[in-house]
Write an enzyme that holds these catalytic residues in place. Structure first.
Site, PDB file in Angstrom:
ATOM      1  N   ASP A  13       0.839  -1.195   0.000  1.00  0.00           N
ATOM      2  CA  ASP A  13       0.000   0.000   0.000  1.00  0.00           C
ATOM      3  C   ASP A  13       0.878   1.251   0.000  1.00  0.00           C
ATOM      4  OD1 ASP A  13      -2.123  -1.717   0.151  1.00  0.00           O
ATOM      5  OD2 ASP A  13      -2.587  -1.303   2.256  1.00  0.00           O
ATOM      6  N   GLY A  41      -6.188 -10.054   0.895  1.00  0.00           N
ATOM      7  CA  GLY A  41      -5.866 -11.389   1.391  1.00  0.00           C
ATOM      8  C   GLY A  41      -4.883 -11.348   2.541  1.00  0.00           C
ATOM      9  N   GLY A 214     -20.212   0.131   8.568  1.00  0.00           N
ATOM     10  CA  GLY A 214     -19.351   1.200   9.055  1.00  0.00           C
ATOM     11  C   GLY A 214     -19.631   1.503  10.514  1.00  0.00           C
ATOM     12  N   ASP A 239      -8.314   6.165  10.088  1.00  0.00           N
ATOM     13  CA  ASP A 239      -8.038   5.558   8.774  1.00  0.00           C
ATOM     14  C   ASP A 239      -8.835   4.262   8.695  1.00  0.00           C
ATOM     15  OD1 ASP A 239      -7.060   4.422   6.465  1.00  0.00           O
ATOM     16  OD2 ASP A 239      -4.953   4.523   7.038  1.00  0.00           O
ATOM     17  N   ALA A 242      -8.319  -0.742   6.432  1.00  0.00           N
ATOM     18  CA  ALA A 242      -8.354  -2.204   6.609  1.00  0.00           C
ATOM     19  C   ALA A 242      -9.432  -2.663   7.569  1.00  0.00           C
ATOM     20  CB  ALA A 242      -6.990  -2.681   7.091  1.00  0.00           C
ATOM     21  N   ALA A 243     -10.417  -1.810   7.831  1.00  0.00           N
ATOM     22  CA  ALA A 243     -11.429  -2.153   8.829  1.00  0.00           C
ATOM     23  C   ALA A 243     -12.199  -3.411   8.457  1.00  0.00           C
ATOM     24  CB  ALA A 243     -12.383  -0.986   9.014  1.00  0.00           C
ATOM     25  N   GLY A 244     -12.631  -3.500   7.196  1.00  0.00           N
ATOM     26  CA  GLY A 244     -13.407  -4.664   6.771  1.00  0.00           C
ATOM     27  C   GLY A 244     -12.610  -5.948   6.840  1.00  0.00           C
ATOM     28  N   ASP A 245     -11.351  -5.889   6.456  1.00  0.00           N
ATOM     29  CA  ASP A 245     -10.510  -7.091   6.498  1.00  0.00           C
ATOM     30  C   ASP A 245     -10.223  -7.512   7.938  1.00  0.00           C
ATOM     31  OD1 ASP A 245     -10.356  -7.189   3.712  1.00  0.00           O
ATOM     32  OD2 ASP A 245      -8.658  -5.808   3.682  1.00  0.00           O
ATOM     33  N   SER A 284      -2.259  -1.491  11.496  1.00  0.00           N
ATOM     34  CA  SER A 284      -3.330  -1.011  12.377  1.00  0.00           C
ATOM     35  C   SER A 284      -4.084  -2.143  13.072  1.00  0.00           C
ATOM     36  CB  SER A 284      -4.328  -0.183  11.555  1.00  0.00           C
ATOM     37  OG  SER A 284      -5.037  -1.012  10.642  1.00  0.00           O
TER      38      SER A 284
END
Length: 295
Positions: A13, A41, A214, A239, A242-245, A284
């Site tokens: 990233d 992934g 969210g 930020d 990467a919250a969903g992952d 994070s």
């Protein structure tokens, strides 16, 4: 420990932090730039490993310096990378702009991820030993479908994150046990904006759905259970990259350990809430002790 295999992408990233994202034709001055290991992934693999799972990664990195760094990040988080292949050429990259409200815009260039069009020797045997296979859509669909169908043959639970959002072949949905879209992906898949109505539509194709909402939490729906809303902890997002992952990785661990659905969703939501308060993707993601304390 939970046996989780992730078949998915690894990206470096390249993150720019700005007050507001530039509009078309606009140039803005950012305040910071960071290079952070990511990819949906790899993110899910790191999140699950830090949450206490026994995790192995199937994917591809490039022969460049990014590839070496991506591999090392997974190893450092305790992810088994024996079946992470190296492809001649560049690794995948994600070019991310993060604004002061914690929102983001992302351009993904597949690089080595695009070479993974099918399973390689040893992949099926690894998947067969797992409790769950985590899938996303940053690899060619042929590989994602083969992975899902392989898991189905061996009685392994398949968890699909349909991102980046795109039309899904019916045979992939038929091999999916749990679908975890965010509300925008759910709307793309169904043409319906309301999450409850979208969930009803998705349950005609898969047996179980979790739609992440969210800051509003998440919605769980199953063919044999009433809809359930689990609120998210109230936090200030720095930020959301990467919250969903993080949510999916932690959820897979919780479900694998036999936690009831509501408890598993609450625990995964706590993990995601910790994630959004920190910068970056893999950097994070919280550890199990932090998630336990927050939940």
């Amino acid at each position: 420990m939970t046996g989780i295999v992730v078949l998915g992408s690894t990206n470096m990233d390249l993150v720019a932090y700005v007050a507001h994202a530039p509009k078309r034709g606009e140039t803005v001055t950012g305040r910071e730039f960071r290079t952070i290991p990511g990819g949906k992934g790899a993110n899910q693999a790191v999140a699950a490993a830090r949450a206490g799972g026994d995790v192995a990664m199937i994917g591809a990195v490039g022969s460049d310096d990014f590839g070496a760094a991506l591999r090392q990040t997974l190893v450092a988080s305790g992810v088994d990378v024996d079946l992470l292949r190296t492809s001649e050429g560049p690794s995948g990259t994600a070019h991310i702009v993060v604004d002061d409200e914690g929102g983001n815009a992302i351009v993904v260039i597949p690089g080595a991820n695009g070479t993974l069009t099918a399973l390689a020797p040893g992949d099926e045997a690894l998947i067969a030993t797992a409790d769950a296979l985590l899938l996303q859509l940053e690899l060619p669909l042929t590989a994602v479908l083969e992975g899902a169908e392989t898991a189905r043959r061996h009685g392994v639970r398949t968890v699909l994150t349909p991102a980046p959002a795109q039309p899904l072949p019916p045979e992939l949905l038929a091999a999916t046990d749990l679908l975890v879209p965010n509300e925008h992906e759910a709307a793309t898949l169904t043409g319906v904006a309301d999450p409850h109505t979208a969930a009803e539509a998705l349950l005609r194709q898969v047996p179980e759905v979790v739609i992440t909402l969210g800051s509003a939490g998440c919605l769980h729906a199953g063919r044999h259970s009433p809809p359930l809303i689990v609120p998210a902890p109230e936090v200030t997002a720095l930020d959301t990259t990467a919250a969903g992952d993080t949510f999916v990785g932690a959820l897979a661990v919780a479900l694998g350990e036999g936690k009831p659905v509501e408890q598993a969703l609450t625990w995964a939501s706590a993990a995601a809430a910790l994630c959004v308060q920190r910068a970056g993707a893999s950097t994070s993601m919280p550890y199990r002790s932090e998630i336990d304390e927050a939940s």
